[in-house]
Design an enzyme around this catalytic site. Sequence first.
Site, PDB file in Angstrom:
ATOM      1  N   ASP A 227       0.861  -1.179   0.000  1.00 52.13           N
ATOM      2  CA  ASP A 227       0.000   0.000   0.000  1.00 52.13           C
ATOM      3  C   ASP A 227       0.903   1.237   0.000  1.00 52.13           C
ATOM      4  O   ASP A 227       2.116   1.125   0.189  1.00 52.13           O
ATOM      5  CB  ASP A 227      -0.881   0.006   1.261  1.00 52.13           C
ATOM      6  CG  ASP A 227      -1.761   1.250   1.356  1.00 52.13           C
ATOM      7  OD1 ASP A 227      -2.340   1.640   0.329  1.00 52.13           O
ATOM      8  OD2 ASP A 227      -1.867   1.845   2.449  1.00 52.13           O
ATOM      9  N   SER A 228       0.291   2.401  -0.178  1.00 53.26           N
ATOM     10  CA  SER A 228       1.049   3.646  -0.114  1.00 53.26           C
ATOM     11  C   SER A 228       1.531   3.912   1.314  1.00 53.26           C
ATOM     12  O   SER A 228       2.389   4.764   1.519  1.00 53.26           O
ATOM     13  CB  SER A 228       0.168   4.800  -0.583  1.00 53.26           C
ATOM     14  OG  SER A 228      -1.019   4.842   0.175  1.00 53.26           O
TER      15      SER A 228
ATOM     16  N   TYR B 143      -0.795   8.450  -2.433  1.00 53.23           N
ATOM     17  CA  TYR B 143      -0.904   8.108  -3.851  1.00 53.23           C
ATOM     18  C   TYR B 143      -2.149   8.758  -4.473  1.00 53.23           C
ATOM     19  O   TYR B 143      -2.224   8.945  -5.681  1.00 53.23           O
ATOM     20  CB  TYR B 143      -1.052   6.584  -4.019  1.00 53.23           C
ATOM     21  CG  TYR B 143       0.229   5.781  -3.918  1.00 53.23           C
ATOM     22  CD1 TYR B 143       1.415   6.334  -3.450  1.00 53.23           C
ATOM     23  CD2 TYR B 143       0.237   4.435  -4.304  1.00 53.23           C
ATOM     24  CE1 TYR B 143       2.572   5.574  -3.357  1.00 53.23           C
ATOM     25  CE2 TYR B 143       1.394   3.664  -4.221  1.00 53.23           C
ATOM     26  CZ  TYR B 143       2.559   4.242  -3.737  1.00 53.23           C
ATOM     27  OH  TYR B 143       3.683   3.486  -3.652  1.00 53.23           O
ATOM     28  N   GLY B 144      -3.117   9.050  -3.599  1.00 58.92           N
ATOM     29  CA  GLY B 144      -4.452   9.434  -4.063  1.00 58.92           C
ATOM     30  C   GLY B 144      -4.537  10.695  -4.895  1.00 58.92           C
ATOM     31  O   GLY B 144      -5.549  10.957  -5.543  1.00 58.92           O
TER      32      GLY B 144
ATOM     33  N   CYS C 191      -4.175  -1.318  -2.010  1.00 56.84           N
ATOM     34  CA  CYS C 191      -4.369   0.129  -2.141  1.00 56.84           C
ATOM     35  C   CYS C 191      -5.351   0.320  -3.288  1.00 56.84           C
ATOM     36  O   CYS C 191      -5.117  -0.183  -4.400  1.00 56.84           O
ATOM     37  CB  CYS C 191      -3.031   0.780  -2.468  1.00 56.84           C
ATOM     38  SG  CYS C 191      -3.134   2.531  -2.876  1.00 56.84           S
ATOM     39  N   ASN C 192      -6.448   0.991  -3.016  1.00 57.81           N
ATOM     40  CA  ASN C 192      -7.452   1.188  -4.068  1.00 57.81           C
ATOM     41  C   ASN C 192      -6.898   2.012  -5.216  1.00 57.81           C
ATOM     42  O   ASN C 192      -7.173   1.746  -6.383  1.00 57.81           O
ATOM     43  CB  ASN C 192      -8.679   1.897  -3.493  1.00 57.81           C
ATOM     44  CG  ASN C 192      -9.488   0.997  -2.603  1.00 57.81           C
ATOM     45  OD1 ASN C 192     -10.445   0.377  -3.050  1.00 57.81           O
ATOM     46  ND2 ASN C 192      -9.115   0.878  -1.337  1.00 57.81           N
ATOM     47  N   THR C 193      -6.095   3.035  -4.875  1.00 54.74           N
ATOM     48  CA  THR C 193      -5.566   3.916  -5.911  1.00 54.74           C
ATOM     49  C   THR C 193      -4.653   3.135  -6.856  1.00 54.74           C
ATOM     50  O   THR C 193      -4.781   3.225  -8.089  1.00 54.74           O
ATOM     51  CB  THR C 193      -4.809   5.099  -5.262  1.00 54.74           C
ATOM     52  OG1 THR C 193      -5.651   5.690  -4.274  1.00 54.74           O
ATOM     53  CG2 THR C 193      -4.419   6.128  -6.289  1.00 54.74           C
TER      54      THR C 193
ATOM     55  N   GLU D 234      -4.656   8.748   9.953  1.00 56.93           N
ATOM     56  CA  GLU D 234      -3.254   8.616  10.354  1.00 56.93           C
ATOM     57  C   GLU D 234      -2.978   9.371  11.657  1.00 56.93           C
ATOM     58  O   GLU D 234      -2.073   9.031  12.399  1.00 56.93           O
ATOM     59  CB  GLU D 234      -2.340   9.079   9.225  1.00 56.93           C
ATOM     60  CG  GLU D 234      -2.554   8.174   8.032  1.00 56.93           C
ATOM     61  CD  GLU D 234      -1.388   8.059   7.091  1.00 56.93           C
ATOM     62  OE1 GLU D 234      -0.336   8.638   7.354  1.00 56.93           O
ATOM     63  OE2 GLU D 234      -1.561   7.365   6.077  1.00 56.93           O
TER      64      GLU D 234
ATOM     65  N   CYS E 213     -11.189   3.085  -0.015  1.00 56.04           N
ATOM     66  CA  CYS E 213      -9.811   3.469   0.299  1.00 56.04           C
ATOM     67  C   CYS E 213      -9.453   2.657   1.538  1.00 56.04           C
ATOM     68  O   CYS E 213     -10.291   2.516   2.459  1.00 56.04           O
ATOM     69  CB  CYS E 213      -9.732   4.964   0.597  1.00 56.04           C
ATOM     70  SG  CYS E 213      -8.127   5.456   1.268  1.00 56.04           S
ATOM     71  N   THR E 214      -8.236   2.130   1.555  1.00 58.75           N
ATOM     72  CA  THR E 214      -7.903   1.173   2.621  1.00 58.75           C
ATOM     73  C   THR E 214      -7.888   1.795   4.022  1.00 58.75           C
ATOM     74  O   THR E 214      -7.939   1.076   5.013  1.00 58.75           O
ATOM     75  CB  THR E 214      -6.551   0.505   2.327  1.00 58.75           C
ATOM     76  OG1 THR E 214      -5.593   1.520   2.003  1.00 58.75           O
ATOM     77  CG2 THR E 214      -6.666  -0.462   1.184  1.00 58.75           C
ATOM     78  N   HIS E 215      -7.819   3.112   4.110  1.00 61.79           N
ATOM     79  CA  HIS E 215      -7.891   3.758   5.424  1.00 61.79           C
ATOM     80  C   HIS E 215      -9.325   3.761   5.981  1.00 61.79           C
ATOM     81  O   HIS E 215      -9.521   3.825   7.185  1.00 61.79           O
ATOM     82  CB  HIS E 215      -7.467   5.228   5.323  1.00 61.79           C
ATOM     83  CG  HIS E 215      -5.992   5.450   5.225  1.00 61.79           C
ATOM     84  ND1 HIS E 215      -5.257   5.059   4.143  1.00 61.79           N
ATOM     85  CD2 HIS E 215      -5.123   6.047   6.079  1.00 61.79           C
ATOM     86  CE1 HIS E 215      -3.990   5.415   4.330  1.00 61.79           C
ATOM     87  NE2 HIS E 215      -3.884   6.014   5.493  1.00 61.79           N
TER      88      HIS E 215
HETATM   89  N1  DGL Z   1      -4.316   3.563   0.596  1.00 61.15           N
HETATM   90  C1  DGL Z   1      -4.762   4.431  -0.443  1.00 61.15           C
HETATM   91  C2  DGL Z   1      -5.990   3.850  -1.147  1.00 61.15           C
HETATM   92  O1  DGL Z   1      -6.536   2.845  -0.755  1.00 61.15           O
HETATM   93  C3  DGL Z   1      -5.095   5.807   0.060  1.00 61.15           C
HETATM   94  C4  DGL Z   1      -3.989   6.620   0.637  1.00 61.15           C
HETATM   95  C5  DGL Z   1      -3.231   7.434  -0.379  1.00 61.15           C
HETATM   96  O2  DGL Z   1      -3.755   8.408  -0.928  1.00 61.15           O
HETATM   97  O3  DGL Z   1      -2.087   7.062  -0.591  1.00 61.15           O
HETATM   98  O4  DGL Z   1      -6.424   4.406  -2.125  1.00 61.15           O
END
Ligand code: DGL
Length: 278
Positions: free
Chosen positions: A17-18, A49-50, A80-82, A159, A191-193
Amino acid sequence: MEIIMKDIKYAPIGVFDSGVGGLTVAREIMRQIPDERIVYFGDTARVPYGSKSQDTIIRFSRQIVHFLRTKGVKAVVVACNTASALALETLQPELDIPIIGVVTPGAKVAAETTVNGKIGVIATESTIESQLYTKVIRSHNPRAQVFGKACPLFCPLVEEGWLKDPVTVEVANRYLEPLLATGIDTLVMGCTHYPLLRGTLHQIMGEKVTLVNPAYETARELKCLLEEEGISNDGMKPVKENMHQFYVSDAANKFRQFANSILPFGVDTTQLIHIEDY
Ligand code: DGL
């Protein structure tokens, strides 16, 4: 050949993930497939990453997959969804091991869950702009109406650990209000968060809206995939908690503290690597 196949069964799963968000996916994999060992990489130096371009996300993801391969992984989960939305399609044909992302499993379940055909997706700006959730949901449920909403403030709030803080509730209200007005009955936490905000999201959306966690569906899909490929750990070499490995590109201590707050066991060490070398 038989010996090689046997060894593959005991190889780890690469998860990346990011940053810390993908730990929600790693946690689900640990819960649902406890016999599998995980090598996790969090790109803490280059998060978020988003808001980055597709070319950049592809370059970062490719480097990470190269790194994970040096650890002998038998499969990769893009947690990571992105990166799933912007890089997975490019990386898939480059690899000779299975690689899956989180978008398709989450979208599939959302398409099957909705009763009124109205689905909300909350995610990063890049994930929403990619329209991948909409495409996959529509491929399973052509009549579905999909309402996307980018929620860029959620990641920093998570975070910061402000999961139920009044500030987070206020921000969530602002983001979710237009989605509530559409009458959605299903909301994808894209988004994984975001699964870490589940309590707050549920409180605002109410009982009638089902929250879909792609992390849960991804772990299920991974389990099926490993079985189909005949590369599941057969349990002959059981996995202990301290066998999972965690790597980051920056701020190892901060990552370790976060990991300790969400994983069901203590993470003793997190190793720092220079990801640009891969
Ligand atoms: N973990 C990223 C996702 O699932 C989001 C965090 C980011 O922007 O890096 O898209």
